[in-house]
Design an enzyme around this catalytic site. Structure first.
Site, PDB file in Angstrom:
ATOM      1  N   ARG A  53      -5.997   0.246   4.084  1.00 22.39           N
ATOM      2  CA  ARG A  53      -6.870  -0.880   3.770  1.00 22.39           C
ATOM      3  C   ARG A  53      -6.065  -2.171   3.622  1.00 22.39           C
ATOM      4  NH1 ARG A  53      -9.958   1.567  -1.364  1.00 22.39           N
ATOM      5  NH2 ARG A  53      -7.785   2.091  -1.818  1.00 22.39           N
TER       6      ARG A  53
ATOM      7  N   ARG B 271       3.471  -8.261  -0.243  1.00 23.01           N
ATOM      8  CA  ARG B 271       3.406  -9.658  -0.687  1.00 23.01           C
ATOM      9  C   ARG B 271       4.233  -9.887  -1.944  1.00 23.01           C
ATOM     10  NH1 ARG B 271      -2.835 -10.617  -1.013  1.00 23.01           N
ATOM     11  NH2 ARG B 271      -2.166 -12.621  -1.906  1.00 23.01           N
TER      12      ARG B 271
ATOM     13  N   ASP C  20      -6.042  -6.339   2.399  1.00 25.20           N
ATOM     14  CA  ASP C  20      -6.667  -7.213   1.413  1.00 25.20           C
ATOM     15  C   ASP C  20      -7.348  -8.398   2.081  1.00 25.20           C
ATOM     16  OD1 ASP C  20      -5.651  -5.623  -0.647  1.00 25.20           O
ATOM     17  OD2 ASP C  20      -3.788  -6.780  -0.757  1.00 25.20           O
TER      18      ASP C  20
END
Length: 269
Positions: free
Chosen positions: A54, A201, A56
Site C-alpha cells: 500500500r 520518507r 500513502d
C-alpha cells in the site's frame, strides 16, 4: 481465474492506495477504489483487488502489482485495455497475465523497491514538481550514501517508523540503499523485503540532515540502534517518492521488471 496486473499511477490526486469505502462505491479518492470500479465494469461483476504494498497519500507507483479473481472470460489484453479505458488519466494498467491460484501479490513478493527524488537547487521546481521533493541548501550526496550503508541488513527500524504504523513488529531486512547525485537531483533508491509505514520518507528525512551537514555520518547508525523515532529527522514530503515495484521469484513468470534475477536475490538499484 486469478490475474496479476502491473499498475502505474500518479498518486498526487489520491488519498493513497487503500480503499476507504465499501467495494463497489462511487468513491474516487483512492487508487484501489477506481481500479476496482474499472475492473468490475470489464467483468460485469464485482471485483476486489490485493496489492503488493500500500502507498500513502501523494505517493506514486511505477509498477504496483495487483491480483484479483474473476469468473469472467476476458483475455489479458481485454482486461488491460478495458480497465484502462475506465480509469482516470492518472492511472493505467500496464500489463495483465493469468497466474496460479496460489499467487498472492503481497505474500508472494520477496522484495519491494522505492525511489525518492530531491531537486537540490536554490529555486523550487516548476516542471515535474509533482514528482520531486525540493531542498534549497546544498546536499552532500556522497556523505548521505555513506551514512545510509549503516542501515543495511535485518534490524529493528523503530526509529524510522510512524506512530500510526500497524505492523506487528519493526524488524525489516534492508537489502540495498544508494544515494547519488544526477545533476541538480539527489536520488535515493532503497530495496527491502518489506517496509514500515513512512519508513522510506523517514529515512530520507534523516539523511537530509546528514546531507546538509547538520548531523555526522555515523548519526544514522546511532538512530538505528536507539530505536527512538522522536530523535530522528522529520518525515520527507510524499511528492518525490515512487514505489518502483515489488520483486517475485521467477517461478511466477511475471514480467522481468518485477522478477528477481536468476543469479542474484537483490538486483542493483
Amino acid at each position: 481465474m486469478r490475474y496479476a496486473l502491473g499498475v502505474e499511477y500518479d498518486g498526487g490526486g489520491f488519498l493513497g492506495w487503500q480503499r476507504l469505502s465499501k467495494p463497489g462505491s462511487d468513491d474516487e479518492s483512492t487508487v484501489q477504489s477506481v481500479l476496482e470500479r474499472a475492473l468490475s465494469f470489464v467483468a460485469n461483476a464485482p471485483v476486489e483487488t490485493v496489492c503488493a504494498g500500500r502507498t500513502d497519500a501523494g505517493v506514486h507507483a511505477q509498477c504496483q502489482v495487483v491480483h484479483f479473481d474473476s469468473g469472467a472470460r476476458r483475455d489479458p489484453r481485454g482486461w488491460m485495455l478495458g480497465a484502462t479505458s475506465r480509469l482516470p488519466a492518472s492511472v493505467c494498467v500496464r500489463w495483465c497475465q493469468p497466474v496460479a491460484d496460489d499467487f498472492h501479490a503481497r505474500f508472494s513478493a520477496r522484495a519491494r523497491r522505492y525511489r525518492y527524488a530531491i531537486l537540490n537547487r536554490a529555486v523550487r521546481p516548476a516542471l515535474g514538481r509533482q514528482y520531486l521533493s525540493w531542498e534549497r541548501l546544498p546536499l552532500d550526496a556522497d556523505a548521505m550514501h555513506r551514512a545510509a550503508q549503516s542501515l543495511l541488513g535485518e534490524h529493528d527500524f523503530s526509529a524510522f517508523r510512524t506512530v500510526h504504523c500497524q505492523a506487528p513488529h519493526a524488524r525489516r531486512n534492508l537489502q540495498a540503499i544508494a544515494v547519488r547525485r544526477d545533476g541538480e537531483q539527489v536520488i535515493v533508491t532503497v530495496q527491502a523485503n518489506a517496509f514500515l509505514h513512512h519508513m522510506v520518507r523517514n529515512i530520507v528525512g534523516s539523511l537530509l540532515l546528514v546531507g546538509r551537514g547538520e548531523q555526522p555520518e555515523d548519526w544514522m547508525a546511532q538512530l538505528l540502534a536507539g530505536r527512538d523515532r522522536t530523535v530522528a529527522g522529520p518525515t520527507a514530503p510524499p511528492d518525490g517518492l515512487v514505489f518502483v515495484s515489488p520483486l517475485y521469484p521467477p517461478q511466477w513468470r511475471l514480467p522481468a521488471e518485477v522478477t528477481l534475477g536468476a543469479d542474484h536475490t537483490a538486483p542493483s538499484l
